[in-house]
Each structure stands twice: as C-alpha cells, then as structure tokens.
Design an enzyme around this catalytic site. Structure first.
Site, PDB file in Angstrom:
ATOM      1  N   HIS A   1     -15.528   1.433  -4.380  1.00  0.00           N
ATOM      2  CA  HIS A   1     -14.812   1.340  -5.662  1.00  0.00           C
ATOM      3  C   HIS A   1     -14.104  -0.008  -5.811  1.00  0.00           C
ATOM      4  O   HIS A   1     -13.768  -0.402  -6.918  1.00  0.00           O
ATOM      5  CB  HIS A   1     -13.864   2.530  -5.861  1.00  0.00           C
ATOM      6  CG  HIS A   1     -12.540   2.443  -5.170  1.00  0.00           C
ATOM      7  ND1 HIS A   1     -12.294   3.020  -3.954  1.00  0.00           N
ATOM      8  CD2 HIS A   1     -11.380   1.844  -5.545  1.00  0.00           C
ATOM      9  CE1 HIS A   1     -11.028   2.785  -3.610  1.00  0.00           C
ATOM     10  NE2 HIS A   1     -10.457   2.076  -4.552  1.00  0.00           N
TER      11      HIS A   1
ATOM     12  N   ASP B   1     -17.865   6.308  -0.861  1.00  0.00           N
ATOM     13  CA  ASP B   1     -17.029   5.162  -1.215  1.00  0.00           C
ATOM     14  C   ASP B   1     -17.034   4.145  -0.062  1.00  0.00           C
ATOM     15  O   ASP B   1     -16.059   3.996   0.670  1.00  0.00           O
ATOM     16  CB  ASP B   1     -15.606   5.658  -1.525  1.00  0.00           C
ATOM     17  CG  ASP B   1     -14.758   4.615  -2.223  1.00  0.00           C
ATOM     18  OD1 ASP B   1     -15.307   3.574  -2.622  1.00  0.00           O
ATOM     19  OD2 ASP B   1     -13.532   4.836  -2.359  1.00  0.00           O
TER      20      ASP B   1
ATOM     21  N   GLN C   1      -2.037   2.375  -3.740  1.00  0.00           N
ATOM     22  CA  GLN C   1      -2.905   1.474  -4.483  1.00  0.00           C
ATOM     23  C   GLN C   1      -2.785   0.048  -3.927  1.00  0.00           C
ATOM     24  O   GLN C   1      -1.686  -0.427  -3.664  1.00  0.00           O
ATOM     25  CB  GLN C   1      -2.546   1.496  -5.966  1.00  0.00           C
ATOM     26  CG  GLN C   1      -3.274   2.580  -6.751  1.00  0.00           C
ATOM     27  CD  GLN C   1      -3.032   3.972  -6.232  1.00  0.00           C
ATOM     28  OE1 GLN C   1      -1.907   4.339  -5.962  1.00  0.00           O
ATOM     29  NE2 GLN C   1      -4.081   4.755  -6.070  1.00  0.00           N
ATOM     30  N   GLY C   2      -3.934  -0.603  -3.765  1.00  0.00           N
ATOM     31  CA  GLY C   2      -3.959  -1.947  -3.191  1.00  0.00           C
ATOM     32  C   GLY C   2      -4.325  -1.927  -1.712  1.00  0.00           C
ATOM     33  O   GLY C   2      -4.669  -2.946  -1.129  1.00  0.00           O
ATOM     34  N   ASP C   3      -4.217  -0.737  -1.104  1.00  0.00           N
ATOM     35  CA  ASP C   3      -4.622  -0.601   0.299  1.00  0.00           C
ATOM     36  C   ASP C   3      -6.087  -0.199   0.411  1.00  0.00           C
ATOM     37  O   ASP C   3      -6.685  -0.278   1.492  1.00  0.00           O
ATOM     38  CB  ASP C   3      -3.768   0.466   1.005  1.00  0.00           C
ATOM     39  CG  ASP C   3      -2.333   0.019   1.166  1.00  0.00           C
ATOM     40  OD1 ASP C   3      -2.119  -1.146   1.541  1.00  0.00           O
ATOM     41  OD2 ASP C   3      -1.420   0.830   0.909  1.00  0.00           O
ATOM     42  N   SER C   4      -6.652   0.239  -0.695  1.00  0.00           N
ATOM     43  CA  SER C   4      -8.043   0.694  -0.701  1.00  0.00           C
ATOM     44  C   SER C   4      -8.972  -0.275  -0.001  1.00  0.00           C
ATOM     45  O   SER C   4      -8.786  -1.493  -0.089  1.00  0.00           O
ATOM     46  CB  SER C   4      -8.540   0.827  -2.138  1.00  0.00           C
ATOM     47  OG  SER C   4      -8.203   2.079  -2.617  1.00  0.00           O
TER      48      SER C   4
HETATM   49  N1  ARG Z   1      -7.521   4.039  -4.660  1.00  0.00           N
HETATM   50  C1  ARG Z   1      -6.449   3.305  -4.093  1.00  0.00           C
HETATM   51  C2  ARG Z   1      -6.737   1.812  -4.168  1.00  0.00           C
HETATM   52  O1  ARG Z   1      -7.646   1.437  -4.871  1.00  0.00           O
HETATM   53  C3  ARG Z   1      -6.073   3.785  -2.732  1.00  0.00           C
HETATM   54  C4  ARG Z   1      -5.458   5.108  -2.808  1.00  0.00           C
HETATM   55  C5  ARG Z   1      -4.999   5.618  -1.518  1.00  0.00           C
HETATM   56  N2  ARG Z   1      -4.016   6.580  -1.841  1.00  0.00           N
HETATM   57  C6  ARG Z   1      -3.353   7.318  -0.955  1.00  0.00           C
HETATM   58  N3  ARG Z   1      -2.430   8.077  -1.412  1.00  0.00           N
HETATM   59  N4  ARG Z   1      -3.624   7.262   0.312  1.00  0.00           N
HETATM   60  O2  ARG Z   1      -6.006   0.985  -3.666  1.00  0.00           O
END
Ligand code: ARG
Length: 258
Positions: free
Chosen positions: A71, A116, A208-211
């Site tokens: 993603h 993913d 978000q941002g850790d993905s």
């Molecule tokens: N989708 C998020 C990103 O793009 C990462 C989400 C992880 N969330 C969590 N609660 N562990 O950065």
C-alpha cells in the site's frame, strides 16, 4: 492518472487506504509511546520517500533489495521513489538512493489489507556499514506471546498530523491470528487473514507513517507494518504482513534479481 494527481493522493493512500473508508480519528503518523533509537540499533530500517518526503518505512534485504508494504507504493512510479538508509533522521544523513523497480504482490489490490507486501530494487547498491545492514527473514511465523519490536518515523499520537523527525522503536507482544481476529476486529468486520500476524502492548503501537517498516523478533524480520484501526487503541492490535507466510514469494523475486 497524471503524476501530479498521484502525488496528491499519496499522503491519503499512506495514511488511510488500508483501513478502507477514512474514519474519524484514525488519520494520523510515529510509533506510539516508543523510545528514540540510533540507526545502529535497527541498521536494516530505511525511510521510503517521494520527492524528498518520508511516506513509509522499509527494511533492507540485500544491498539492492528493500521490502515494504504494497500500500506504500501503490500508484507510485519507481522514478519518484527514493530510499534513505543509515540515518536516524528521515530528512538527512546516511545514503539516499533511487529506486529502479517496484514489485508489488500480484494479488494486492481490491482489499488493500491483503497481500500487503512489495519489494523495491535499488538503482545502486547500498554500502553496508554499522548503520546499514540487511535483516534476515524469519522462517516461521512467531508464536503468540513472543517479544517483538517495531520501529519507524510515524506519528507519535493517533491524532497527530506529522510524523517523527527521528526514529523510534516500541516493544510489543505477538498475538496469534485467531485471537487477533477475535478482538474488536471481529465486531468491525475486519478480516485478519492467513498471511497476517498481530502485535500489541498496552499503550504502544505502530501508527500512520510506520507502514512498510519492520516488526522484528530476535533480529529477524517477522512482519511488515500494514494496518490497524486507530493507533494503540485497546482491543485493536497492530496488524502486520506475516513474513514467513510470504517467504517463497520473496525469495522467488530476490533470487531472480540478484
Ligand atoms: N497504514 C498505516 C501506514 O500507512 C500503518 C498503520 C499501522 N497501524 C497500527 N495501529 N499499527 O502508515
């Protein structure tokens, strides 16, 4: 779609896509309640960037291959992507290298939480130092209760609007897929499929941002930060792509490339 539009969509994609429709306060970047680390503590960690901005984390598999979440690089042409390795700051230091090729999992798409996983082939080799090194892939899915750590430049608070300047890490516990599914995700009709593993720990989580970044057990890569509902919410574990499950897919591509 013209490139400028693709760029506008990027922050939206990286913050909300895997969660489906944008929902209240889930739209935010940095490891929640982690601690700052130096890059030599996670020398495999990289920042994936578009036009100089951090969009996602990733991990070094070899001097030319980075692994991340699909993603993160959906709709992003390779020529716009760069990877920064060897620095605890996403903005400067270390080595900044262009991406030559993006390989998303062929079955990534309609449901952005599934499959993913993606690989990036770099245009030049990374030079390994004590701050830049590869990580080995786990052979087995980690057991429930095992201690794991997640790192990244994502948001420190669920409702923050920017990521972290410096790299953070949080330690978590693995939760098996079935208990993870039985959490609030069952009520929310979020499916934790084969190929996903979960981890949580009280007030600590990825955000978000850790993905795309690493979930690590015993210096082996066990997961890729993929999705969650909000960050560090009770009964809503972080969900990760299960590396052991995709090991064959990864090796098929890595061997062909190297
Ligand atoms: N989708 C998020 C990103 O793009 C990462 C989400 C992880 N969330 C969590 N609660 N562990 O950065």
């Amino acid at each position: 779609m013209p490139i400028s539009w693709a760029l506008l969509l990027l922050p939206i994609l990286s913050t909300t896509t895997v969660l489906g429709a944008r929902r209240g306060s889930q739209s935010n970047f940095r490891i929640i309640n982690g601690t700052p680390i130096s890059i030599s503590d996670a020398p495999w960690q990289v920042s994936i960037q578009v036009l100089g901005y951090h969009i996602c984390g990733g991990s070094i598999l070899s001097s030319k291959i980075i692994i991340t979440a699909a993603h993160c690089v959906f709709y992003v042409p390779a020529l716009l992507l760069q990877v920064r390795a060897g620095s605890k700051y996403w903005k400067d230091g270390g080595q900044l290298i262009d991406v030559a090729q993006v390989k998303r999992h062929a079955n990534y798409g309609t449901d952005p939480t599934k499959n993913d996983i993606a690989l990036l082939r770099l245009s030049q080799r990374l030079y390994f130092t004590r701050n830049i090194d590869r990580i080995r892939l786990a052979k087995q899915t980690p057991e429930s209760g095992e201690k794991a750590s997640v790192s990244g430049w994502g948001q420190k608070k669920e409702n923050a609007t920017v990521g972290s300047r410096d790299l953070h890490m949080a330690s978590l516990r693995i939760i098996d897929r079935k208990s993870c599914q039985a959490s609030n995700y069952a009520k929310l009709r979020k499916i934790v499929t084969e190929g996903m593993i979960c981890a949580e720990s009280g007030d600590r989580d990825a955000c978000q941002g850790d993905s795309g970044g690493p979930l690590v057990v015993d210096n082996q890569l066990v997961g890729i930060v993929s999705w969650g509902i909000g960050c560090a919410r009770k009964g809503h574990p972080g969900v990760y792509t299960d590396i052991a499950y995709y090991r064959k897919w990864i090796f098929k591509y890595v061997r062909r490339q190297e």
